[in-house]
Design an enzyme around this catalytic site. Sequence first.
Site, PDB file in Angstrom:
ATOM      1  N   LYS A 220       2.906 -10.952   0.890  1.00  0.00           N
ATOM      2  CA  LYS A 220       3.838  -9.857   0.582  1.00  0.00           C
ATOM      3  C   LYS A 220       4.997  -9.912   1.575  1.00  0.00           C
ATOM      4  CE  LYS A 220       4.179  -4.756   0.602  1.00  0.00           C
ATOM      5  NZ  LYS A 220       3.457  -3.468   0.653  1.00  0.00           N
ATOM      6  N   ASP A 225      10.536  -1.498   3.179  1.00  0.00           N
ATOM      7  CA  ASP A 225       9.959  -0.697   2.090  1.00  0.00           C
ATOM      8  C   ASP A 225      10.412   0.756   2.216  1.00  0.00           C
ATOM      9  OD1 ASP A 225       8.490   0.368   0.071  1.00  0.00           O
ATOM     10  OD2 ASP A 225       6.515   0.082   1.010  1.00  0.00           O
ATOM     11  N   LYS A 232      10.018   7.234   0.456  1.00  0.00           N
ATOM     12  CA  LYS A 232       9.138   7.655   1.553  1.00  0.00           C
ATOM     13  C   LYS A 232       9.823   8.775   2.345  1.00  0.00           C
ATOM     14  CE  LYS A 232       6.813   3.211   2.391  1.00  0.00           C
ATOM     15  NZ  LYS A 232       5.437   3.575   2.117  1.00  0.00           N
ATOM     16  N   ASP A 243       6.810  -4.732   6.583  1.00  0.00           N
ATOM     17  CA  ASP A 243       6.162  -4.900   5.284  1.00  0.00           C
ATOM     18  C   ASP A 243       6.277  -6.334   4.744  1.00  0.00           C
ATOM     19  OD1 ASP A 243       4.528  -3.415   3.642  1.00  0.00           O
ATOM     20  OD2 ASP A 243       6.131  -2.815   2.270  1.00  0.00           O
ATOM     21  N   ASP A 302       6.565   3.102  -4.916  1.00  0.00           N
ATOM     22  CA  ASP A 302       6.166   2.773  -3.545  1.00  0.00           C
ATOM     23  C   ASP A 302       4.933   1.852  -3.524  1.00  0.00           C
ATOM     24  OD1 ASP A 302       6.313   2.739  -0.820  1.00  0.00           O
ATOM     25  OD2 ASP A 302       5.468   4.744  -0.522  1.00  0.00           O
ATOM     26  N   GLU A 304       4.740  -1.131  -4.420  1.00  0.00           N
ATOM     27  CA  GLU A 304       5.502  -2.316  -4.833  1.00  0.00           C
ATOM     28  C   GLU A 304       4.849  -3.632  -4.420  1.00  0.00           C
ATOM     29  OE1 GLU A 304       5.979  -0.744  -2.096  1.00  0.00           O
ATOM     30  OE2 GLU A 304       6.017  -2.440  -0.715  1.00  0.00           O
ATOM     31  N   ARG A 306       1.802  -4.796  -4.597  1.00  0.00           N
ATOM     32  CA  ARG A 306       0.913  -5.395  -5.609  1.00  0.00           C
ATOM     33  C   ARG A 306       1.719  -6.020  -6.744  1.00  0.00           C
ATOM     34  NH1 ARG A 306      -2.152   0.191  -6.408  1.00  0.00           N
ATOM     35  NH2 ARG A 306      -1.436   0.418  -4.275  1.00  0.00           N
TER      36      ARG A 306
END
Length: 447
Positions: A220, A225, A232, A243, A302, A304, A306
């Site tokens: 990832k 993020d 967020k 991230d 959020d 994201e 996956r």
Amino acid sequence: MITCNQKSFNITLKAITKESDVNPLVIKENKEFTLISEEKTLYVCMCPKMTLFKMQAFILDFVKSNNMDLNVDLDSFVEIYQNKEEVLQLLVETFMFANHKQIEMKTEETKHKSYDLIFSAQYENIYENSKIKLEYQNFARDLQDLPPNLGTSITIADKIIEKAKENKEIKVTVYGKKEAVSYGMNLFLAVNAGSNIDPRIVVLEYCGDSSKPKTALVGKGITFDSGGYNLKPGNYLKNMKYDMSGAAVVSATVMALAKRKAKCNVVSVAMLTDNKIGGLATLPESIVKSMNGLNVEIADTDAEGRLVLADGMTYAIREAKAERLFTVATLTGSIFSALGKWQTGVFANNDEFFEEFNQGVLKAQERIWRMPLLSEHLEPLEFTKIADIASCELSNKDGAYSCTAAAFLNQFSEEKPYLHLDIAGTADFDARGLAPMQKSLYELLNK
Ligand code: BES
Ligand code: ZN
Ligand code: ZN
């Protein structure tokens, strides 16, 4: 004796125990130091029962507070323990890890301490192996630490490519938005939709033995993020530059294995983009077709990680012909609630593959905890009325959010042996990247 960088500083750090035959003034409780100036030695009294993890924590603390350039007499530490090779490996790696200079943009440079590690020649092989691991672990940490304005999908991809190209054995392939469109990576593109920066997929392939099963490491690489439209709240934005840690770890692992000329067959797939808001950003409840054909309801923008991993996994299986795969990701806040900063959560769809990886983890002296992956974990994602699967819980909140995330990803494993490493709790600490699991993946594949 081997001295790592022939610096030969004035003072040497030496470990002793209470039983040691030295000046009794030196024998103090753990973590106390005594400097005997005429011997030019800084003594530390260690407890022989100290676990290796405690010893590691001790060295990390020591390096943080120490302000002298030092020689380190590693044999004096090793002597205290039975499992000498393991101890030497941990010492070398911890000193190299702790003393790695952080990237900084101060107008006045801060002074950096140096350590010259000294040890008997019989350990040279272990040292050489550790040096490779740490060169690339520290490379990954430097990528992690980049501020988000400097560490974008493009600049991080460029840094990975530049480093990988140092080794001709590594095949480097890079894709941008155009190629992602032609592969049908719509989940990946949905995350990138709100960005003004082109996404990147960096694929590194190394084959040291074509008879070995091809292992894919999908990382990832969310360079920041924000959460997207499910934005967020302020303090949750903190550390979201980290991230992309999974992408840094998987890329560095392949480079380290290639440098070691390991007898393995491995490919890393770094999925790099930020997750931002804007007029073109993906809206929650959008339905998007993944590269493997599943229609996914994006329940929360959020969640994201996956999405980018799912398309990365399909690429790894269909294009890179992976026979077994890993995902490495700062995937869920819930894994931090469960395991804290101490252990990486590991999800497995195959016990044998897990056991094999666990051997690598033990060798690397890292810490994991196996988490469950039940068929029930898919149920909350099957509630969607109009798509094949939802990306995360729509409403029925049954908990176990790290597990449902893993269950989502497992839908893209096409029944290959699959391990998912959730490093959201272990990727960084105290504003510093830690590149967790890189050593474990290296040890698994360094055969
Ligand atoms: N990048 C975060 C996970 C994260 C949180 C990493 C804290 C490090 C520290 C991830 O993309 C995320 O936001 N996950 C959500 C998922 C939820 C919306 C289903 C989470 O964990 O809250
Ligand atoms: Zn997120
Ligand atoms: Zn994320």
